[in-house]
Motif scaffolding. Structure first.
Motif, PDB file in Angstrom:
ATOM      1  N   VAL B  30     -62.996  14.455   3.556  1.00  0.00           N
ATOM      2  CA  VAL B  30     -63.627  13.772   2.418  1.00  0.00           C
ATOM      3  C   VAL B  30     -64.392  14.845   1.666  1.00  0.00           C
ATOM      4  N   VAL B  31     -63.958  15.102   0.458  1.00  0.00           N
ATOM      5  CA  VAL B  31     -64.497  16.251  -0.275  1.00  0.00           C
ATOM      6  C   VAL B  31     -65.154  15.815  -1.574  1.00  0.00           C
ATOM      7  N   PHE B  32     -66.381  16.231  -1.734  1.00  0.00           N
ATOM      8  CA  PHE B  32     -67.049  16.027  -3.027  1.00  0.00           C
ATOM      9  C   PHE B  32     -67.452  17.381  -3.576  1.00  0.00           C
ATOM     10  N   TYR B 144     -76.398  12.045   1.677  1.00  0.00           N
ATOM     11  CA  TYR B 144     -76.528  13.504   1.778  1.00  0.00           C
ATOM     12  C   TYR B 144     -77.072  14.076   0.471  1.00  0.00           C
ATOM     13  N   PHE B 145     -76.428  13.634  -0.597  1.00  0.00           N
ATOM     14  CA  PHE B 145     -76.801  14.201  -1.893  1.00  0.00           C
ATOM     15  C   PHE B 145     -78.245  13.881  -2.233  1.00  0.00           C
ATOM     16  N   ASN B 146     -78.596  12.643  -2.071  1.00  0.00           N
ATOM     17  CA  ASN B 146     -79.958  12.244  -2.430  1.00  0.00           C
ATOM     18  C   ASN B 146     -80.986  12.948  -1.542  1.00  0.00           C
ATOM     19  N   ASP B 147     -80.641  13.115  -0.278  1.00  0.00           N
ATOM     20  CA  ASP B 147     -81.527  13.875   0.614  1.00  0.00           C
ATOM     21  C   ASP B 147     -81.639  15.322   0.171  1.00  0.00           C
ATOM     22  N   LEU B 148     -80.482  15.894  -0.079  1.00  0.00           N
ATOM     23  CA  LEU B 148     -80.489  17.309  -0.475  1.00  0.00           C
ATOM     24  C   LEU B 148     -81.347  17.508  -1.702  1.00  0.00           C
ATOM     25  N   LYS B 149     -81.242  16.622  -2.622  1.00  0.00           N
ATOM     26  CA  LYS B 149     -82.038  16.708  -3.839  1.00  0.00           C
ATOM     27  C   LYS B 149     -83.515  16.654  -3.475  1.00  0.00           C
ATOM     28  N   SER B 341     -80.170  10.999  -9.796  1.00  0.00           N
ATOM     29  CA  SER B 341     -80.160  12.125 -10.736  1.00  0.00           C
ATOM     30  C   SER B 341     -80.754  13.331 -10.023  1.00  0.00           C
ATOM     31  N   PHE B 342     -80.446  14.474 -10.588  1.00  0.00           N
ATOM     32  CA  PHE B 342     -80.941  15.698  -9.940  1.00  0.00           C
ATOM     33  C   PHE B 342     -82.123  16.234 -10.726  1.00  0.00           C
ATOM     34  N   ASN B 343     -83.115  15.325 -10.844  1.00  0.00           N
ATOM     35  CA  ASN B 343     -84.341  15.715 -11.553  1.00  0.00           C
ATOM     36  C   ASN B 343     -84.089  16.426 -12.868  1.00  0.00           C
ATOM     37  N   GLY B 344     -83.272  15.860 -13.631  1.00  0.00           N
ATOM     38  CA  GLY B 344     -83.097  16.417 -14.966  1.00  0.00           C
ATOM     39  C   GLY B 344     -81.977  17.412 -15.099  1.00  0.00           C
ATOM     40  N   ILE B 345     -81.537  17.985 -13.991  1.00  0.00           N
ATOM     41  CA  ILE B 345     -80.429  18.941 -14.096  1.00  0.00           C
ATOM     42  C   ILE B 345     -79.124  18.154 -14.172  1.00  0.00           C
ATOM     43  N   ASP B 346     -78.413  18.392 -15.254  1.00  0.00           N
ATOM     44  CA  ASP B 346     -77.144  17.685 -15.429  1.00  0.00           C
ATOM     45  C   ASP B 346     -76.141  18.086 -14.356  1.00  0.00           C
ATOM     46  N   PHE B 347     -75.419  17.122 -13.909  1.00  0.00           N
ATOM     47  CA  PHE B 347     -74.358  17.480 -12.970  1.00  0.00           C
ATOM     48  C   PHE B 347     -73.231  16.458 -13.054  1.00  0.00           C
ATOM     49  N   GLN B 348     -72.122  16.876 -12.531  1.00  0.00           N
ATOM     50  CA  GLN B 348     -70.934  16.028 -12.492  1.00  0.00           C
ATOM     51  C   GLN B 348     -70.456  15.994 -11.051  1.00  0.00           C
ATOM     52  N   SER B 349     -70.275  14.833 -10.510  1.00  0.00           N
ATOM     53  CA  SER B 349     -69.716  14.817  -9.157  1.00  0.00           C
ATOM     54  C   SER B 349     -68.239  14.505  -9.274  1.00  0.00           C
ATOM     55  N   ILE B 363     -50.705   3.409  -1.304  1.00  0.00           N
ATOM     56  CA  ILE B 363     -51.642   3.670  -2.392  1.00  0.00           C
ATOM     57  C   ILE B 363     -53.033   3.216  -2.006  1.00  0.00           C
ATOM     58  N   ARG B 364     -54.030   4.040  -2.399  1.00  0.00           N
ATOM     59  CA  ARG B 364     -55.430   3.649  -2.139  1.00  0.00           C
ATOM     60  C   ARG B 364     -56.161   3.681  -3.468  1.00  0.00           C
ATOM     61  N   ILE B 365     -56.778   2.569  -3.774  1.00  0.00           N
ATOM     62  CA  ILE B 365     -57.493   2.495  -5.054  1.00  0.00           C
ATOM     63  C   ILE B 365     -58.982   2.393  -4.787  1.00  0.00           C
ATOM     64  N   GLN B 366     -59.693   3.389  -5.236  1.00  0.00           N
ATOM     65  CA  GLN B 366     -61.143   3.411  -5.035  1.00  0.00           C
ATOM     66  C   GLN B 366     -61.830   3.159  -6.379  1.00  0.00           C
ATOM     67  N   VAL B 367     -62.656   2.149  -6.430  1.00  0.00           N
ATOM     68  CA  VAL B 367     -63.377   1.825  -7.662  1.00  0.00           C
ATOM     69  C   VAL B 367     -64.834   2.221  -7.475  1.00  0.00           C
ATOM     70  N   HIS B 368     -65.379   2.992  -8.415  1.00  0.00           N
ATOM     71  CA  HIS B 368     -66.768   3.427  -8.235  1.00  0.00           C
ATOM     72  C   HIS B 368     -67.417   3.796  -9.551  1.00  0.00           C
ATOM     73  N   ASP B 369     -68.687   3.975  -9.475  1.00  0.00           N
ATOM     74  CA  ASP B 369     -69.408   4.591 -10.580  1.00  0.00           C
ATOM     75  C   ASP B 369     -70.463   5.492  -9.966  1.00  0.00           C
ATOM     76  N   LEU B 370     -69.979   6.441  -9.190  1.00  0.00           N
ATOM     77  CA  LEU B 370     -70.882   7.297  -8.428  1.00  0.00           C
ATOM     78  C   LEU B 370     -71.815   8.090  -9.323  1.00  0.00           C
ATOM     79  N   ASN B 371     -71.338   8.375 -10.511  1.00  0.00           N
ATOM     80  CA  ASN B 371     -72.153   9.192 -11.397  1.00  0.00           C
ATOM     81  C   ASN B 371     -73.061   8.378 -12.309  1.00  0.00           C
ATOM     82  N   LYS B 372     -73.096   7.088 -12.079  1.00  0.00           N
ATOM     83  CA  LYS B 372     -73.955   6.197 -12.876  1.00  0.00           C
ATOM     84  C   LYS B 372     -73.704   6.337 -14.371  1.00  0.00           C
TER      85      LYS B 372
END
Lengths: 78, 1339
Positions: B30-32, B144-149, B341-349, B363-372
């Motif tokens: 699983v890669v982000f 993970y991401f939110n913690d890392l931030k 958000s990453f405290n103001g730093i723009d990012f794209q996941s 087929i696998r269909i994943q529906v998301h809005d991870l980037n808000k």
């Protein structure tokens, strides 16, 4: 019945048997339960109160808080 | 060091196993990537990451195997130096390439389950984070991401999260049994849904596509969820259900399958604590939907709602397993978490794909809005096996279009959705102007090439001029016989120059030819003549009459393109043949095209070797004649219609041959090179690429093979493909594209065009479409339809399935009839055939579903015109007059049989001679209460004997019969003994198991018990009331009479048979005392005598006598000429298990000797069984319905290597789903074919008479064993008997024993006592015995 439901929410869904829930606390809104939780709650109510809740009645108005649930169940009995 | 080992959760285990199956593939990475628009500080990042490692211990999980089981534990925390890569000088492509490559890097589960890299560029940083699915899910990544931030910005230090171990324990403690059961039930197998055809063998490789649904559509979806009926308890639930509805809709449209299933994960973070726990928390469950006719989005959504309620009701952590997981291959994952958000730093996941997928998932269909973003994003993994680039694009288009339609018009019927505007250029087709007919073209050849040879047959050669002259004579003859234009003329001729001349002659008079091969059974020929209202029939005799004198008054008739040219009768899968009528234009369109296409108008030299009743033959007949070539005729040899294919294919003078794949299979090993052969046209059946390639390689480069598809209803051929060795490598050769002026569309069940690349039914339109079926308006209306998309056209509904591939070629997928259903599952016979062929290296396999219920249906049966024996009687054959082989054989030995029968006087003498002094009775009469035994009893009394009437009550005796018996005995002043046994139920059940009837057991009980009574009371003779028909059924085999055995001998043999009969171990011997039969003494003390051997009264006489003398009443409560109620049960079971009525045979005998009429027999055989009563009785006697009643199943016939049934079944388990594993395997030397060159399904051996072998099959090892095996096989009606198979287990009985012994005597001249067969009940033993006897005879 409402007590049973409250207990279920506290222990099974919120994971805190001591959590205080007032009868007008917004269950979803306050984060006590989430989407999955609410569905499980509905299933639990169906089982415990021995009622059938059709999809049409699965609206947030009927389950927004413990009061609403009580009201709703009353109408089911009539 | 904490080495606290834990077991894996059920979801983890599934992944563990999945990875083990494909150890080198990164299926579960699983890669982000998080692409920051600013360079991050490497050191800070490093520290933050280490804190992440410390406080999210699940990242440090490693897996090892302990005693073959996987366990997990946390490796100790070690701060690490985070890998950093400098990408400042890299191009975008290089970065992409690096990321892609790194995402596929294998993760070693026993070392470290993650891989994290920071790529540092100028004003950008990319955090690449790969975590193995076994310890993570998308939700965890947000943690993970939110913690890392938080750590990066020093917002917090510690993390109080629950550890995954707590979840492991939690799952273990859950009692999921009830839920597991629910889900297993829900996962029962369905037909595999294939969205698009299997493209290649690129197992596991996968392509991921990212789609942004955009603001517009996302808003529309949101708006829809505000509507009452689309609103659920939460917004997320509402969206989830909308997407699910859309996906079901798309899958339905593409696959045309109505029973659908999608898999969806429910995350098992059921406790609030778990919401903050990283780890794998996904359980996958199935959602089943059946699409009804007239389904709309609305109604579908409602179904989805209900399913989702059930889903949440029963979904429990750990209540899923491998079986459930593998029951679906389309997955929807709705993710409602996002990155902070990453405290103001723009990012794209970006959620990267790893290039692979579980090979079973399509087929696998994943529906998301991870980037808000506020919009929905789809992350779709397409399995490359099923999706090419085009397919992926199509699917996405369909899905988006469906979502649009859903939001725009929720009431829309699914079938009305037009989701691909560019469906087919086909919809705007046209026909070129067309003119001409075959007659004209032939006459043109006569004009320009009068001296060329037109037809050749065994030394006879006819020039075009000759042929024309002869044809003219025929035409003149027709006119002389007053046959008017447009009338139909039957051509019942052998393949010959006469035939060709006659056909053309018919055309000269503008008549419609109805070719009927000389091999056609008389009845069929008669039917055809009637059905076509033929004005005349031309046969060989008529041809002899035809000569020149007819020519004088001949007037040539004009042809209009619309006039009928020929009628060909097809066999159809059921019932009567159908006459297909075609016009000149239809055929001319085909043949002119063929002339242009195959050999580019140069002269065609083709063989005429197939049946004239098959439209495939018309090509071979007319192509030469309109091109100035020669038709070489191969006449029929005999009634089989099979000719020497070798000589056809190796004829060096031919340049074009048209044949069926079956022909080619038969001849392919005998082909020599043939430099003149340029074209091979193949038609009639599926044509495999393997076979095509084999043939292509046999001939030189200037040789082409064409696959020509065409039902008779569309004029010979209409979709054609030239075989290309490089392109057409697997499966079947495509059928290609429509010919000139012909068009084909694929429509679904609602008669709408299917989506590109998906399966539909072939509908044909154009000049070639036939006029219709003769005298069958209903069928014509059904099959020849109009369609709104093609105004003014007639479409022919073929019943064939196909799809159009990437090259725009049609691929034939089978007939609708071949898609059969068994027990609710769809069975793909073709798949079964392929699998079995693979295992046995069989050249031809045929799989069929047999269903005894259908087999027993009265309307499907044919009855012997003489005795009424129905056609479902195993291996019965009928001659041309419809007389069965039993009747025919009987004719041969009927005379001898007369000697067997005696007179009443002789009976009197016999009984007199056996009288015992100290006995109260002279004889015993087995009195059932029916007419036969009653009459016999009366007669015995008349003869002056003291008779004891013996009646057996099996518990189900007809009350009326019993009353009859009592009354008669009273009136005749005869003592009546009513006997019974408590073991009757066991005897019934055993009889049903062994013989599929109740009578056998009952008879045996009667014989046994009555003998006891006779011994007790010193009665020397027991008289039976068996009818003559029953004698033939049970004892008087034709073998006995054919071998000229004396009557005394026959009696001896029959007695021997009886002795053995009583010595067989079965329920009777178990429950009743059969010790008396062990020695021969009893047979000397008590003699069984059949009354009707000595009495010849006709039915009329008997009824008369009974009415007048005795006031005997015919029992009415049993509904047929039997005295007992349980009879119905026996008939029911027999019909189900064996596929025919057990009364068919005995009744046929009754009719044969005049004791019953044919109509009565047929009526009684087809009498309705009252199933309710039958089931009740089954309960009463303790017969278990389910296990032993196998009235339908799958049978597969194969050639090649014989394999043991058990072995075959085992091997097939890995190739086929369980419900498609055949019940019967029948190995044949060769598969029978019809004269049309197709598989002859009617001639395949009866699957019912195939015994499933429990012991290993051993083929005969020498000539003697072979001989015996053949005899046994023929008499026991079993295809293959191994030398160690037991005679009784094979169904052998006294009659069979008599027949076998007689045959052996006939063949070897050896008289083997009957009992030897019972004492040496295997071919091996029996053969040894015979060998010994032969040996001792020689000495």
């Amino acid at each position: 019945m409402i007590q049973k439901i409250k207990k279920y929410i506290q222990s099974e869904l919120a994971g805190d048997p001591t959590l205080s829930i007032s009868n007008d606390d917004d269950l979803l809104g306050s984060g006590i339960i989430d989407s999955i939780g609410i569905m499980k709650l509905v299933a639990f109510i169906e089982e415990e109160a021995d009622v059938k809740i059709p999809p049409g009645e699965m609206v947030i108005e009927n389950f927004i808080n413990l009061n609403a649930i009580e009201q709703y169940l009353k109408t089911k009995q009539d | 060091m904490t080495k606290n080992r834990s077991t894996l959760t059920s979801q983890q285990l599934l992944i563990w196993l999945g990875q083990k199956m494909q150890p080198d593939l990164p299926i579960y990475n699983v890669v982000f990537t998080f692409n920051f628009h600013q360079t991050l500080d490497a050191k800070t990042f490093n520290d933050a990451f280490n804190k992440l490692l410390k406080t999210r211990p699940s990242l440090r999980t490693v897996f090892i195997e302990q005693k073959d089981k996987p366990v997990q534990y946390l490796s100790d925390y070690q701060p690490e130096i985070h890998e950093v890569v400098d990408i400042t000088k890299w191009t975008d492509t290089e970065i992409k390439h690096w990321l892609h490559h790194r995402a596929m890097q294998k993760i070693e589960l026993e070392k470290k389950c993650y891989d994290s890299v920071l790529l540092q560029g100028e004003n950008e940083s990319i955090w690449f984070f790969n975590v193995h699915h076994i310890i993570t899910d998308a939700w965890s990544f947000t943690l993970y991401f939110n913690d890392l931030k938080s750590f990066y910005f020093n917002e917090k230090d510690e993390n109080t999260s629950t550890h995954y171990e707590d979840y492991i324990i939690f799952e273990q403690n859950e009692d999921n049994k009830k839920f597991l059961e629910y889900w297993e039930k829900k996962s029962e197998p369905l037909k595999r849904i294939e969205l698009f055809p299997l493209q290649t063998n690129k197992e596991s490789s996968c392509t991921r596509e990212h789609i942004d649904l955009g603001n517009n559509l996302s808003q529309k979806l949101s708006a829809l969820t505000e509507h009452q009926e689309f609103k659920s308890l939460t917004k997320d639930l509402s969206f989830y259900q909308l997407f699910m509805t859309a996906i079901f809709s798309v899958v339905f449209k593409i696959s045309s399958v109505r029973d659908l299933r999608i898999g969806t994960p429910i995350h098992s973070r059921v406790k609030p604590d778990f919401k903050n726990t990283a780890g794998l928390f996904l359980d996958f469950f199935p959602v089943n939907i059946t699409i009804s006719k007239e389904e709309s989005f609305r109604t579908l959504h409602k179904k989805v709602q209900n399913e989702v309620i059930e889903l949440f009701k029963y979904a429990r952590p750990g209540a899923a397993n491998a079986k459930i997981r593998s029951s679906f291959n389309i997955i929807l994952n709705y993710i409602n978490k996002s990155f902070d958000s990453f405290n103001g730093i723009d990012f794209q996941s970006l959620w990267m794909g790893n290039g692979f997928i579980d090979q079973t998932d399509q087929i696998r269909i994943q529906v998301h809005d991870l980037n808000k973003t506020g919009n929905f994003h789809l992350c779709i993994d397409f399995n490359d096996q099923y999706f090419t680039k085009r397919n992926r694009s199509d699917f996405i288009t369909y899905l988006i279009a469906t979502l649009e339609e859903l939001t725009g018009n929720p009431s829309q019927l699914l079938t009305d959705i037009q989701i691909n505007p560019k469906i087919d250029s086909l919809l705007s087709y046209s026909n070129t102007e067309f003119e001409g007919d075959v007659r004209k073209a032939f006459l043109h050849q006569v004009d320009i090439n009068p001296q060329r040879i037109a037809a050749r047959q065994e030394g006879i050669e006819l020039t075009y001029l000759d042929l024309f002259k002869k044809a003219s004579q025929v035409a003149a003859y027709l006119q002389a016989k007053d046959v008017k234009p447009k009338e139909k003329v039957v051509l019942n001729l052998p393949r010959s120059v006469d035939y060709i001349a006659a056909f053309i002659g018919v055309l000269l008079n503008n008549n419609c030819a109805v070719p009927v091969p000389i091999t056609s059974p008389i009845k069929r020929t008669e039917y055809i003549k009637e059905n076509t209202d033929a004005a005349l029939s031309i046969d060989s005799v008529s041809m002899q009459e035809i000569n020149e004198q007819h020519l004088s008054n001949f007037k040539k008739q004009e042809i209009h393109s619309d006039d009928s040219m020929y009628v060909i009768f097809t066999s159809g899968s059921t019932g009567e043949p159908k006459g297909v009528e075609l016009s000149h234009q239809s055929f001319a369109n085909y043949i002119f095209w063929a002339n242009d296409y195959y050999l580019k108008k140069s002269p065609v030299y083709a063989p005429l070797f197939t049946s004239v009743g098959f439209d495939l033959t018309l090509t071979s007949l007319f192509l030469p004649l309109i091109s100035g070539g020669t038709c070489t005729i191969y006449p029929e040899n005999d009634n089989s219609g099979i000719i020497d294919l070798k000589s056809v294919f190796n004829n060096q003078n031919l340049n074009l041959i048209k044949a069926t794949p079956t022909h080619l299979q038969l001849v392919k090993n005998y082909l020599r090179s043939n430099s003149n052969l340029k074209v091979l046209i193949v038609g009639g059946e599926s044509f495999s690429s393997d076979l095509a390639r084999y043939l292509q390689e046999n001939y030189n480069d200037d040789f082409y093979i064409y696959n020509e598809y065409g039902p008779t209803e569309a004029a010979v051929g209409c979709i054609v493909h030239r075989f290309e060795k490089e392109m057409d490598k697997t499966g079947n050769v495509p059928i290609g594209k429509p010919i000139r002026n012909m068009h084909s569309v694929l429509l679904n069940d609602e008669k709408q065009p299917v989506l590109p690349n998906t399966v539909g039914e072939i509908y044909l339109l154009g000049y070639g479409v036939a006029k219709g079926y003769l005298k069958n308006e209903t069928l014509t209306q059904e099959k020849f339809i109009s369609h709104e998309l093609f105004p003014g056209q007639r479409l022919y509904k073929t019943g064939d399935f196909a799809r159009i591939n990437e090259q725009g070629q049609f691929e034939f997928l089978g007939r609708k009839d071949d898609q059969v259903k068994l027990n609710g599952y769809r069975i793909e016979l073709g798949e079964i055939e392929k699998a079995v062929a693979k295992l046995t290296k069989s050249e031809q396999t045929v799989a069929m579903v047999w269903d005894n219920d259908i087999r027993n249906k009265a309307e499907n049966l044919f009855y012997c015109t003489s005795c009424g024996l129905p056609s479902n009687y195993p291996s019965i054959k009928y001659n041309e007059e419809g007389v069965c082989s039993l009747c025919q054989n009987f004719d041969n030995y009927q005379a001898q049989v007369e000697h067997y029968f005696r007179s009443l006087d002789e009976l009197k003498d016999l009984i007199e001679s056996r009288k015992q002094k100290n006995s109260e009775y002279d004889c015993m009469m087995l009195l059932s209460g029916g007419k036969d035994s009653t009459y016999a009893l009366a007669k015995l009394k008349e003869l002056g004997f003291h008779v004891l009437a013996y009646n057996f009550d099996n518990g189900y005796i007809s009350q009326e019969a019993l009353d009859n018996a009592r009354k008669i005995c009273n009136d005749l002043n005869v003592d009546l003994l009513i006997d019974s046994t408590e073991a009757m139920n066991e005897i019934f059940v055993d009889s049903l198991k062994r013989h599929s009837n109740v009578c056998n057991g009952c008879f045996k009980a009667i014989y046994t018990l009555s003998t006891h009574v006779a011994l007790d009371k010193n009665i020397p003779v027991i008289v039976t009331g068996l009818s003559r028909g029953q004698f033939f059924e049970t004892r008087l085999s034709e073998e006995l009479f054919k071998s000229n055995t004396s009557i005394e001998n026959i009696d001896e043999i029959i007695l021997e048979a009886r002795k053995e009969y009583h010595r067989i171990n079965d329920a009777v011997s178990e429950h009743l005392d059969v010790s008396i039969f062990e020695s021969d003494e009893v047979f000397e003390k008590v003699e069984f005598v059949d009354f009707y051997r000595f009495c010849d009264s006709s039915l009329a006489e008997m009824y008369d006598y009974l009415d007048q003398t005795l006031e005997w009443k015919r029992p009415t409560d049993t509904g047929r000429s039997t005295n007992c109620l349980i009879n119905q049960l026996g008939i029911y079971v027999h019909k189900k298990k064996e596929g025919y009525s057990n009364y068919a045979f005995p009744y046929s005998w009754d009719v044969r000797i005049g004791h019953k009429t044919r109509e009565e027999s047929i009526e009684e055989i087809n009498e309705e069984i009252q199933e309710k009563k039958v089931f009740q009785m089954m309960d009463e006697i303790g017969y278990n319905f389910d296990e032993s009643l196998l009235s339908k199943g799958i049978v597969v016939y194969y050639t090649g290597k014989y394999l043991d049934d058990k072995k075959l079944r085992n091997e097939l388990k890995s190739l086929l789903p369980s419900y498609m594993i055949p019940n019967r395997f029948i190995h044949l030397e060769e598969i029978p074919i019809t004269e049309n060159g197709k598989v002859d399904k009617a001639k395949l051996p009866d699957p019912n008479s195939q015994f499933t072998n429990s012991s290993a099959y051993q083929a005969p090892r020498n000539d003697l064993e072979e001989l015996i095996a053949q005899i046994w096989q023929e008499i026991l009606q079993i295809n293959k008997i191994g030398v160690f198979d037991n005679f009784l287990s094979l169904g052998g009985n006294s009659l069979a024993a008599i027949r076998i012994t007689s045959r052996i005597e006939e063949k070897l001249g050896l008289e083997i006592p009957l009992r030897e067969l019972f004492e040496h009940p295997t071919i091996a033993d029996y053969s040894d015995l015979i060998a010994d006897i032969i040996q001792s005879n020689l000495n």
